[in-house]
Design an enzyme around this catalytic site. Structure first.
Site, mmCIF file in Angstrom:
data_model
loop_
_atom_site.group_PDB
_atom_site.id
_atom_site.type_symbol
_atom_site.label_atom_id
_atom_site.label_comp_id
_atom_site.label_asym_id
_atom_site.label_seq_id
_atom_site.Cartn_x
_atom_site.Cartn_y
_atom_site.Cartn_z
ATOM 1 N N ARG A 93 -1.368 -2.001 -6.621
ATOM 2 C CA ARG A 93 -1.668 -3.163 -5.775
ATOM 3 C C ARG A 93 -2.594 -4.126 -6.524
ATOM 4 O O ARG A 93 -2.387 -5.348 -6.489
ATOM 5 C CB ARG A 93 -2.306 -2.646 -4.493
ATOM 6 C CG ARG A 93 -2.453 -3.638 -3.370
ATOM 7 C CD ARG A 93 -2.691 -2.848 -2.077
ATOM 8 N NE ARG A 93 -3.342 -3.641 -1.052
ATOM 9 C CZ ARG A 93 -2.734 -4.498 -0.250
ATOM 10 N NH1 ARG A 93 -1.432 -4.698 -0.382
ATOM 11 N NH2 ARG A 93 -3.402 -5.165 0.671
ATOM 12 N N ARG B 246 0.836 -1.198 0.000
ATOM 13 C CA ARG B 246 0.000 0.000 0.000
ATOM 14 C C ARG B 246 0.876 1.255 0.000
ATOM 15 O O ARG B 246 2.070 1.204 0.344
ATOM 16 C CB ARG B 246 -0.895 0.013 1.234
ATOM 17 C CG ARG B 246 -1.823 -1.186 1.364
ATOM 18 C CD ARG B 246 -2.576 -1.152 2.679
ATOM 19 N NE ARG B 246 -3.540 -2.237 2.805
ATOM 20 C CZ ARG B 246 -3.284 -3.418 3.364
ATOM 21 N NH1 ARG B 246 -2.066 -3.665 3.847
ATOM 22 N NH2 ARG B 246 -4.219 -4.345 3.452
ATOM 23 N N HIS C 291 -4.167 -9.487 3.204
ATOM 24 C CA HIS C 291 -5.609 -9.493 3.384
ATOM 25 C C HIS C 291 -6.018 -10.520 4.438
ATOM 26 O O HIS C 291 -5.362 -11.549 4.604
ATOM 27 C CB HIS C 291 -6.321 -9.833 2.070
ATOM 28 C CG HIS C 291 -6.265 -8.748 1.057
ATOM 29 N ND1 HIS C 291 -6.323 -8.972 -0.303
ATOM 30 C CD2 HIS C 291 -6.152 -7.393 1.202
ATOM 31 C CE1 HIS C 291 -6.259 -7.826 -0.948
ATOM 32 N NE2 HIS C 291 -6.152 -6.857 -0.062
ATOM 33 N N LYS D 37 -2.212 -2.805 7.340
ATOM 34 C CA LYS D 37 -3.561 -2.514 7.789
ATOM 35 C C LYS D 37 -3.950 -3.496 8.891
ATOM 36 O O LYS D 37 -3.681 -4.687 8.798
ATOM 37 C CB LYS D 37 -4.524 -2.631 6.606
ATOM 38 C CG LYS D 37 -5.877 -2.001 6.842
ATOM 39 C CD LYS D 37 -6.675 -1.985 5.560
ATOM 40 C CE LYS D 37 -8.004 -1.274 5.752
ATOM 41 N NZ LYS D 37 -8.770 -1.234 4.477
ATOM 42 N N HIS E 103 -3.185 2.448 -5.275
ATOM 43 C CA HIS E 103 -3.892 1.178 -5.092
ATOM 44 C C HIS E 103 -4.058 0.431 -6.410
ATOM 45 O O HIS E 103 -4.262 -0.795 -6.407
ATOM 46 C CB HIS E 103 -5.248 1.426 -4.431
ATOM 47 C CG HIS E 103 -5.427 0.632 -3.168
ATOM 48 N ND1 HIS E 103 -4.612 0.781 -2.062
ATOM 49 C CD2 HIS E 103 -6.306 -0.347 -2.848
ATOM 50 C CE1 HIS E 103 -5.004 -0.054 -1.119
ATOM 51 N NE2 HIS E 103 -6.019 -0.747 -1.572
ATOM 52 N N TYR F 239 -9.503 -7.658 -5.630
ATOM 53 C CA TYR F 239 -8.319 -6.996 -6.180
ATOM 54 C C TYR F 239 -7.924 -7.610 -7.513
ATOM 55 O O TYR F 239 -7.524 -6.912 -8.437
ATOM 56 C CB TYR F 239 -7.159 -7.088 -5.191
ATOM 57 C CG TYR F 239 -7.187 -6.020 -4.136
ATOM 58 C CD1 TYR F 239 -8.238 -5.936 -3.216
ATOM 59 C CD2 TYR F 239 -6.176 -5.083 -4.039
ATOM 60 C CE1 TYR F 239 -8.276 -4.958 -2.252
ATOM 61 C CE2 TYR F 239 -6.205 -4.089 -3.073
ATOM 62 C CZ TYR F 239 -7.254 -4.037 -2.182
ATOM 63 O OH TYR F 239 -7.292 -3.057 -1.228
#
Length: 344
Positions: free
Chosen positions: A279, A173, A302, A201, A276, A311
């Site tokens: 990503r 990210r 994730h 995250k 993003h 994604y």
């Protein structure tokens, strides 16, 4: 502010406090309808050049902001004597105790009404599909065009090339790239050269093996050499004149600004590639080249496979066209009459 709030709560409350201050409103004058509209349609930010740019939030993110604010107000109304004491200070000191009590109770009722979820609803539309224009997943030749755009003859161009190649080769990210330190670049996972993400995250640390994409480190090493960076933050701001770097690392917004500097042509139109998007590009190409979903999920950090699948965009138009399940009910001659065209 509550005691020891996590960074998301602190950030959301600080946004709200700044908004109240800018509009000269007191904490006991919430107007969540106006704040909702601000988040969704009016919010801006100032970039490093002093220009104001739109910075509106998605419906889901705005809803999270409003939920945090409501939760804090509910805590103040139900569990805080301090809030009640401050409201008493607003009452006329010459008024009777009953009148003061009535005023405070009226404040409480009005605040509770203003922060009720029904007062500022946010409609969430669940999307089954996302149009190609919403999220970019670059093909390999488009990745090459993007990372060549900055050039490597200047310090700034070398930094931007190193940043984008590292991001697209690891799927990290923007905030994770901004937080990288030199000793994160070469870690080992089961003997494999890997990139360390100190805090992704959800506060999770992970390692991302480079595999054959370790060529991205050539650009990063060249940037570190020319910028004379031996340790500390990998990616830094560049001083005026473009010959030296600042000691502090860049932030996630700067990563976004850097990406905005290099639009590329896609299907004949100039498009801005967002952090993003790199990503998503990593996820999609890893999948197309045979990497299984679970390994991609681990590298992206994730929690579940469902997020990883969004994604990748595996269920897009190319994969979802139906097989030749049915045949036209008319013969070729009838179809030719119907369409006005001969069918070979």
């Amino acid at each position: 502010m509550p005691e020891a709030p996590n960074k998301d709560v602190r950030s959301r409350l600080n946004f709200y406090i700044d908004w109240l201050t800018a509009r000269r409103r007191a904490w006991y004058q919430p107007d969540l309808q106006a704040y909702r509209d601000y988040l969704l349609h009016e919010r801006t930010r100032t970039d490093k050049r002093g220009n104001r740019k739109p910075a509106t939030l998605s419906e889901a993110t705005a809803l999270a902001h409003l939920a945090t604010i409501r939760s804090r107000y509910n805590a103040l109304l139900t569990r805080s004597n301090e809030a009640r004491d401050r409201l008493f200070e607003l009452a006329n000191p010459d008024a009777s105790e009953a009148e003061q009590q009535a005023l405070v109770n009226e404040f409480f009722v009005r605040i509770a009404n203003d922060v009720h979820p029904a007062s500022a609803p946010v409609k969430l539309v669940e999307k089954q599909d996302s149009a190609d224009s919403e999220h970019l997943r670059l093909k390999p030749y488009q990745v090459s065009a993007l990372v060549q755009a900055p050039g490597i003859s200047t310090l700034r161009g070398l930094r931007d090339t190193a940043l984008m190649t590292l991001m697209v080769c690891s799927g990290i990210r923007a905030a994770e790239a901004a937080a990288l330190r030199v000793d994160d670049l070469r870690q080992r996972l089961g003997g494999e050269l890997s990139l360390r993400v100190r805090e992704g995250k959800g506060g999770k640390q992970r390692l991302v093996p480079y595999g054959p994409l370790d060529w991205c480190l050539m650009y990063v090493d060249a940037w570190l050499r020319d910028a004379d960076i031996k340790g500390g933050p990998v990616f830094r701001g560049i001083r005026r004149g473009g010959k030296s770097v600042r000691p502090r690392g860049i932030g996630a917004w700067t990563v976004n600004d850097i990406m905005n500097s290099y639009p590329i042509s896609i299907d004949g139109a100039l498009c801005l590639v967002k952090p993003h998007d790199l990503r998503r590009t990593y996820a999609r190409n890893a999948y197309d080249f045979g990497m299984d979903l679970e390994r991609i999920r681990q590298n992206l950090g994730h929690t579940g496979l469902q997020t990883t699948q969004t994604y990748i965009g595996a269920l897009d138009g190319r994969d979802r066209h139906p097989p030749n399940m049915f045949s036209p009910p008319h013969d070729r001659q009838s179809l030719a009459l119907l369409t006005g065209k001969a069918i070979g």
